[in-house]
Design a protein around this motif. Structure first.
Motif, PDB file in Angstrom:
ATOM      1  N   GLY A  99       9.660   0.665  -2.640  1.00  0.00           N
ATOM      2  CA  GLY A  99      10.620   1.266  -3.702  1.00  0.00           C
ATOM      3  C   GLY A  99       9.928   1.205  -5.124  1.00  0.00           C
ATOM      4  O   GLY A  99       9.118   1.912  -5.293  1.00  0.00           O
ATOM      5  N   LYS A 100      10.732   0.492  -5.854  1.00  0.00           N
ATOM      6  CA  LYS A 100      10.045   0.487  -7.291  1.00  0.00           C
ATOM      7  C   LYS A 100       9.792  -1.011  -7.774  1.00  0.00           C
ATOM      8  O   LYS A 100       9.928  -1.407  -8.788  1.00  0.00           O
ATOM      9  CB  LYS A 100      11.059   0.936  -8.290  1.00  0.00           C
ATOM     10  N   ARG A 101       9.180  -1.605  -6.657  1.00  0.00           N
ATOM     11  CA  ARG A 101       8.674  -3.106  -6.931  1.00  0.00           C
ATOM     12  C   ARG A 101       7.344  -3.089  -6.169  1.00  0.00           C
ATOM     13  O   ARG A 101       7.228  -2.766  -5.178  1.00  0.00           O
ATOM     14  CB  ARG A 101       9.870  -3.884  -6.233  1.00  0.00           C
ATOM     15  N   LEU A 102       6.434  -3.754  -6.825  1.00  0.00           N
ATOM     16  CA  LEU A 102       5.105  -4.286  -6.427  1.00  0.00           C
ATOM     17  C   LEU A 102       5.258  -5.722  -6.284  1.00  0.00           C
ATOM     18  O   LEU A 102       5.551  -6.538  -7.109  1.00  0.00           O
ATOM     19  CB  LEU A 102       4.087  -3.818  -7.494  1.00  0.00           C
ATOM     20  N   ILE A 103       5.053  -6.196  -5.052  1.00  0.00           N
ATOM     21  CA  ILE A 103       5.038  -7.190  -4.581  1.00  0.00           C
ATOM     22  C   ILE A 103       3.844  -8.038  -4.091  1.00  0.00           C
ATOM     23  O   ILE A 103       3.324  -7.621  -3.507  1.00  0.00           O
ATOM     24  CB  ILE A 103       6.558  -7.827  -3.353  1.00  0.00           C
ATOM     25  N   ARG A 104       3.611  -9.117  -4.819  1.00  0.00           N
ATOM     26  CA  ARG A 104       2.280 -10.327  -4.504  1.00  0.00           C
ATOM     27  C   ARG A 104       2.963 -11.563  -3.920  1.00  0.00           C
ATOM     28  O   ARG A 104       3.542 -12.086  -4.333  1.00  0.00           O
ATOM     29  CB  ARG A 104       1.710 -10.515  -5.507  1.00  0.00           C
ATOM     30  N   THR A 105       2.394 -11.533  -2.428  1.00  0.00           N
ATOM     31  CA  THR A 105       2.652 -12.758  -1.846  1.00  0.00           C
ATOM     32  C   THR A 105       1.439 -13.420  -1.521  1.00  0.00           C
ATOM     33  O   THR A 105       0.737 -12.959  -0.936  1.00  0.00           O
ATOM     34  CB  THR A 105       3.463 -12.601  -0.643  1.00  0.00           C
ATOM     35  N   GLN A 106       1.172 -14.448  -2.112  1.00  0.00           N
ATOM     36  CA  GLN A 106      -0.111 -15.314  -2.103  1.00  0.00           C
ATOM     37  C   GLN A 106       0.253 -16.778  -1.830  1.00  0.00           C
ATOM     38  O   GLN A 106       1.098 -17.460  -2.733  1.00  0.00           O
ATOM     39  CB  GLN A 106      -0.826 -15.084  -3.492  1.00  0.00           C
ATOM     40  N   GLN A 107      -0.147 -17.257  -0.892  1.00  0.00           N
ATOM     41  CA  GLN A 107      -0.306 -18.577  -0.367  1.00  0.00           C
ATOM     42  C   GLN A 107       1.365 -18.978  -0.389  1.00  0.00           C
ATOM     43  O   GLN A 107       1.590 -20.097  -0.950  1.00  0.00           O
ATOM     44  CB  GLN A 107      -1.007 -19.565  -1.192  1.00  0.00           C
TER      45      GLN A 107
END
Length: 134
Positions: A99-107
């Motif tokens: 959508g209108k979100r950039l999601i970074r999932t790190q560790q």
């Protein structure tokens, strides 16, 4: 071997199908448990293993997947038809434009950035995913 070819936020490297102990992966710790009718893939979450996926070793032909592929591409009930979704594994986790979100999932840590407008979406698709839209 068990390889994730589209399950989503899961292990990055193939897991050994014949190993019952926990298997370390850049995305976390996973294990495969043999059940009466197949196998269960579990992920270590906080302080315990949680079931993520059940599967068998039954072979399927490509036509067996056509109905669900069609559903995911066309149904108004599929989340893929409701908003932009683009995701890829990165060495330390996952990067998703949803959508209108950039999601970074790190560790295990999740970071979200609000995306403003079509120009920024196009820029992020180009820079992070190698997708150029006209």
């Amino acid at each position: 071997w068990l390889a994730d070819v589209g399950f989503g936020a899961s292990f990055l490297e193939p897991l050994r199908l014949n190993q019952r102990a926990s298997q370390a992966d850049p995305a976390g710790n996973f294990r495969i448990i043999e059940q009466r009718d197949g196998f269960e893939m579990q992920e270590w979450v906080s302080d315990h293993f949680e079931s993520q996926h059940f599967f068998t070793l039954t072979a399927h032909t490509l036509p067996a997947f056509e109905a669900m592929c069609h559903y995911h591409q066309t149904s108004p009930n599929s989340h893929f038809t409701q908003k932009l979704v683009c995701s890829k594994a990165i060495p330390t986790g996952r990067l998703t434009l949803s959508g209108k979100r950039l999601i970074r999932t790190q560790q295990g840590a999740r970071e979200e950035q609000v995306v403003e407008g079509a120009d920024e979406i196009n820029h992020l698709l180009d820079v992070h995913f190698g997708i150029k839209l006209a």
